[in-house]
Design a protein around this motif. Structure first.
Motif, mmCIF file in Angstrom:
data_model
loop_
_atom_site.group_PDB
_atom_site.id
_atom_site.type_symbol
_atom_site.label_atom_id
_atom_site.label_comp_id
_atom_site.label_asym_id
_atom_site.label_seq_id
_atom_site.Cartn_x
_atom_site.Cartn_y
_atom_site.Cartn_z
ATOM 1 N N ALA A 7 14.297 -10.348 19.465
ATOM 2 C CA ALA A 7 14.570 -11.220 18.324
ATOM 3 C C ALA A 7 16.011 -10.979 17.858
ATOM 4 C CB ALA A 7 13.584 -10.945 17.195
ATOM 5 N N ARG A 8 16.427 -11.690 16.839
ATOM 6 C CA ARG A 8 17.793 -11.510 16.326
ATOM 7 C C ARG A 8 18.016 -10.100 15.810
ATOM 8 N NH1 ARG A 8 19.706 -16.829 12.826
ATOM 9 N NH2 ARG A 8 18.987 -18.440 14.270
ATOM 10 N N VAL A 9 16.953 -9.482 15.314
ATOM 11 C CA VAL A 9 17.046 -8.126 14.770
ATOM 12 C C VAL A 9 15.851 -7.318 15.271
ATOM 13 C CG1 VAL A 9 18.266 -8.873 12.688
ATOM 14 C CG2 VAL A 9 15.764 -8.713 12.664
ATOM 15 N N PRO A 10 15.970 -5.984 15.296
ATOM 16 C CA PRO A 10 14.812 -5.158 15.658
ATOM 17 C C PRO A 10 13.731 -5.217 14.586
ATOM 18 C CG PRO A 10 16.683 -3.784 15.034
ATOM 19 C CD PRO A 10 17.187 -5.184 15.070
ATOM 20 N N ILE A 11 12.481 -5.117 15.049
ATOM 21 C CA ILE A 11 11.328 -5.227 14.150
ATOM 22 C C ILE A 11 10.471 -3.982 14.302
ATOM 23 C CG2 ILE A 11 9.297 -6.600 13.546
ATOM 24 C CD1 ILE A 11 10.747 -8.970 15.044
ATOM 25 N N MET A 12 10.209 -3.314 13.193
ATOM 26 C CA MET A 12 9.386 -2.104 13.176
ATOM 27 C C MET A 12 7.949 -2.484 12.849
ATOM 28 S SD MET A 12 12.101 0.136 10.958
ATOM 29 C CE MET A 12 13.261 -1.171 10.535
ATOM 30 N N LEU A 13 7.066 -2.408 13.850
ATOM 31 C CA LEU A 13 5.661 -2.777 13.652
ATOM 32 C C LEU A 13 4.822 -1.528 13.400
ATOM 33 C CD1 LEU A 13 4.894 -5.585 16.254
ATOM 34 C CD2 LEU A 13 5.430 -5.810 13.834
ATOM 35 N N THR A 14 5.112 -0.830 12.335
ATOM 36 C CA THR A 14 4.315 0.355 12.011
ATOM 37 C C THR A 14 2.920 -0.072 11.555
ATOM 38 O OG1 THR A 14 5.291 0.313 9.803
ATOM 39 C CG2 THR A 14 6.281 1.792 11.403
ATOM 40 N N SER A 15 1.924 0.784 11.811
ATOM 41 C CA SER A 15 0.547 0.486 11.413
ATOM 42 C C SER A 15 0.082 1.501 10.379
ATOM 43 C CB SER A 15 -0.372 0.530 12.631
ATOM 44 O OG SER A 15 -0.573 1.865 13.057
ATOM 45 N N ARG A 16 -1.050 1.209 9.796
ATOM 46 C CA ARG A 16 -1.592 2.107 8.761
ATOM 47 C C ARG A 16 -1.924 3.479 9.324
ATOM 48 N NH1 ARG A 16 -5.670 -2.082 5.530
ATOM 49 N NH2 ARG A 16 -4.116 -3.712 5.220
ATOM 50 N N ALA A 17 -2.195 3.533 10.627
ATOM 51 C CA ALA A 17 -2.540 4.815 11.252
ATOM 52 C C ALA A 17 -1.312 5.672 11.542
ATOM 53 C CB ALA A 17 -3.307 4.568 12.547
ATOM 54 N N ASP A 18 -0.114 5.073 11.454
ATOM 55 C CA ASP A 18 1.103 5.810 11.778
ATOM 56 C C ASP A 18 1.436 6.799 10.674
ATOM 57 O OD1 ASP A 18 1.554 4.556 14.195
ATOM 58 O OD2 ASP A 18 2.730 2.936 13.291
ATOM 59 N N GLY A 19 1.848 7.982 11.070
ATOM 60 C CA GLY A 19 2.257 8.995 10.110
ATOM 61 C C GLY A 19 3.711 8.842 9.718
ATOM 62 N N THR A 20 4.182 9.768 8.881
ATOM 63 C CA THR A 20 5.555 9.705 8.384
ATOM 64 C C THR A 20 6.564 9.778 9.516
ATOM 65 O OG1 THR A 20 4.899 10.734 6.293
ATOM 66 C CG2 THR A 20 7.230 10.829 6.884
ATOM 67 N N LEU A 21 6.341 10.677 10.495
ATOM 68 C CA LEU A 21 7.304 10.841 11.575
ATOM 69 C C LEU A 21 7.467 9.551 12.359
ATOM 70 C CD1 LEU A 21 9.167 12.703 13.212
ATOM 71 C CD2 LEU A 21 7.185 13.297 14.631
ATOM 72 N N SER A 22 6.353 8.875 12.661
ATOM 73 C CA SER A 22 6.418 7.628 13.417
ATOM 74 C C SER A 22 7.233 6.583 12.675
ATOM 75 C CB SER A 22 5.008 7.104 13.682
ATOM 76 O OG SER A 22 5.059 5.875 14.378
ATOM 77 N N ARG A 23 7.031 6.476 11.379
ATOM 78 C CA ARG A 23 7.772 5.491 10.584
ATOM 79 C C ARG A 23 9.259 5.836 10.536
ATOM 80 N NH1 ARG A 23 4.274 2.302 7.408
ATOM 81 N NH2 ARG A 23 2.098 2.947 7.619
ATOM 82 N N LYS B 24 7.414 -3.846 9.084
ATOM 83 C CA LYS B 24 6.091 -4.339 8.700
ATOM 84 C C LYS B 24 5.459 -3.432 7.654
ATOM 85 C CE LYS B 24 1.506 -4.866 10.829
ATOM 86 N NZ LYS B 24 0.920 -3.595 10.390
ATOM 87 N N GLY B 25 4.855 -4.058 6.646
ATOM 88 C CA GLY B 25 4.135 -3.321 5.623
ATOM 89 C C GLY B 25 2.643 -3.522 5.757
ATOM 90 N N ALA B 26 1.968 -3.799 4.634
ATOM 91 C CA ALA B 26 0.508 -3.893 4.609
ATOM 92 C C ALA B 26 0.049 -5.320 4.870
ATOM 93 C CB ALA B 26 -0.017 -3.382 3.274
ATOM 94 N N LEU B 27 0.273 -5.792 6.081
ATOM 95 C CA LEU B 27 -0.198 -7.105 6.512
ATOM 96 C C LEU B 27 -0.409 -7.062 8.012
ATOM 97 C CD1 LEU B 27 2.765 -9.694 6.460
ATOM 98 C CD2 LEU B 27 3.020 -7.241 6.765
ATOM 99 N N HIS B 28 -1.086 -8.086 8.535
ATOM 100 C CA HIS B 28 -1.378 -8.110 9.962
ATOM 101 C C HIS B 28 -0.111 -8.401 10.762
ATOM 102 C CE1 HIS B 28 -5.657 -7.700 9.446
ATOM 103 N NE2 HIS B 28 -5.699 -8.743 8.632
ATOM 104 N N ASP C 154 0.857 -1.184 0.000
ATOM 105 C CA ASP C 154 0.000 0.000 0.000
ATOM 106 C C ASP C 154 0.895 1.236 0.000
ATOM 107 O OD1 ASP C 154 0.950 0.109 2.583
ATOM 108 O OD2 ASP C 154 -1.012 0.234 3.540
ATOM 109 N N ALA C 155 0.286 2.375 -0.252
ATOM 110 C CA ALA C 155 1.066 3.607 -0.397
ATOM 111 C C ALA C 155 1.812 3.964 0.881
ATOM 112 C CB ALA C 155 0.156 4.753 -0.825
ATOM 113 N N ALA C 156 1.141 3.830 2.045
ATOM 114 C CA ALA C 156 1.755 4.263 3.304
ATOM 115 C C ALA C 156 3.025 3.490 3.612
ATOM 116 C CB ALA C 156 0.757 4.110 4.452
ATOM 117 N N SER C 157 2.980 2.171 3.485
ATOM 118 C CA SER C 157 4.162 1.375 3.829
ATOM 119 C C SER C 157 5.275 1.535 2.800
ATOM 120 C CB SER C 157 3.787 -0.100 3.994
ATOM 121 O OG SER C 157 3.167 -0.610 2.831
ATOM 122 N N LEU C 158 4.922 1.649 1.530
ATOM 123 C CA LEU C 158 5.942 1.813 0.499
ATOM 124 C C LEU C 158 6.608 3.190 0.613
ATOM 125 C CD1 LEU C 158 7.409 0.659 -1.940
ATOM 126 C CD2 LEU C 158 5.557 1.540 -3.392
#
Length: 313
Positions: free
Chosen positions: A277-293, A103-107, A33-37
């Protein structure tokens, strides 16, 4: 901490701290989706990450075309659907080709199910947990809240890992000895409220070296943790109250409510990571804005370089 002290933009400081660091190769899971890309590519433009887009190539390129985005020079790993995207992204980490996940456009559970797989996942000896990093206008420094997204009703030993994960992130942010407030409904031990007993046990675990790198105090009610005045009124003598870097919630529900209340009622900006985990994981959501990402990517970059620095010592 003086509540009248001028507020500094903590997130600006975090982004500035990444300036001398190399971007980290990051597997972006199913950015369809546009937000994650856009978020992944903006993090690239800020030299926070080098994105590897993992997902259905046709859908990714279609989103890019629709948004007028160029994918020239961006690696794409084709995967048929979201579950396959998560598995392929985790495989990139195991092969040493990625140092973080986004994380992109998935649960979230689709990502995490691949991460926690006992055979092919990214488990370590430590329990995974989520840390919110908040820039609260009424608080003079970053405030870390955990765990509000992964562990629903953590027991004592899980809480020890939750605390240790948050302390490690505090170190990556440049806090030499993070001050950790273990939250409950009161500041005294009361067996009918188990979180008060667990808070006391966590503090003793820190005294005995089972938790390291931070200064713990608890149980503390929320007001005592963030207000020196409230702590003084209760006669609490400690360096943590009023100056906490980390708030440890008794369970996921409480942690989630604290974080969301600060975001929506106190105007806090938020970012966050899953650690352990072995690496950090960014669990951004669709509601997150640019700054949060962007700040979540900065946190991951700081975390990776912090670990690399420790490995080189």
């Amino acid at each position: 901490m003086d509540p009248s002290a001028p507020h500094k933009n903590s997130f600006d400081d975090m982004l500035a701290a990444t300036a001398p660091l190399d971007p980290i190769p990051t597997a972006v899971v199913h950015p369809c989706d546009a937000a994650s890309l856009i978020g992944a590519l903006e993090a690239r433009d800020k030299t926070l990450i080098t994105p590897i887009l993992v997902g259905p190539e046709e859908r990714i390129t279609a989103v890019a075309k629709e948004e007028g985005i160029s994918l020239d020079g961006v690696e794409i790993v084709d995967a048929k659907h979201s579950h396959a995207s998560a598995s392929a992204a985790v495989r990139l980490v195991r092969e040493g080709k990625a140092q973080a996940l986004m994380k992109g456009a998935l649960h979230t559970d689709e990502v995490m199910s691949a991460v926690v797989d006992k055979v092919t996942g990214l488990r370590t000896e430590r329990r995974m947990s989520h840390v919110f990093v908040l820039d609260v206008p009424a608080y003079p420094k970053p405030l870390l809240i955990t765990d509000a997204a992964i562990n629903i009703f953590p027991d004592l030993m899980v809480k020890a890992d939750i605390v240790q994960n948050a302390i490690e992130l505090g170190h990556a942010l440049g806090v030499q000895t993070p001050k950790v407030a273990i939250l409950s409904a009161l500041e005294t031990i009361y067996p009918k409220i188990p979180s008060t007993v667990e808070a006391a046990a966590l503090c003793k675990m820190a005294d005995r070296g089972q938790i390291t790198g931070g200064l713990l105090d608890g149980p503390l009610a929320f007001d005592n943790a963030i207000s020196r005045k409230a702590a003084d009124a209760k006669g609490i003598k400690s360096e943590v109250p009023g100056d906490a870097d980390i708030l440890v919630a008794p369970d996921l529900e409480a942690g989630n409510m604290i974080a969301k209340q600060l975001m929506y009622l106190a105007g806090a900006d938020s970012a966050g990571l899953v650690l352990g985990a072995r690496v950090p994981i960014m669990l951004t959501s669709r509601a997150d804005g640019t700054l949060s990402r962007l700040v979540s990517a900065a946190l991951a970059q700081l975390m990776v370089h912090h670990r690399l620095g420790k490995d080189l010592m």
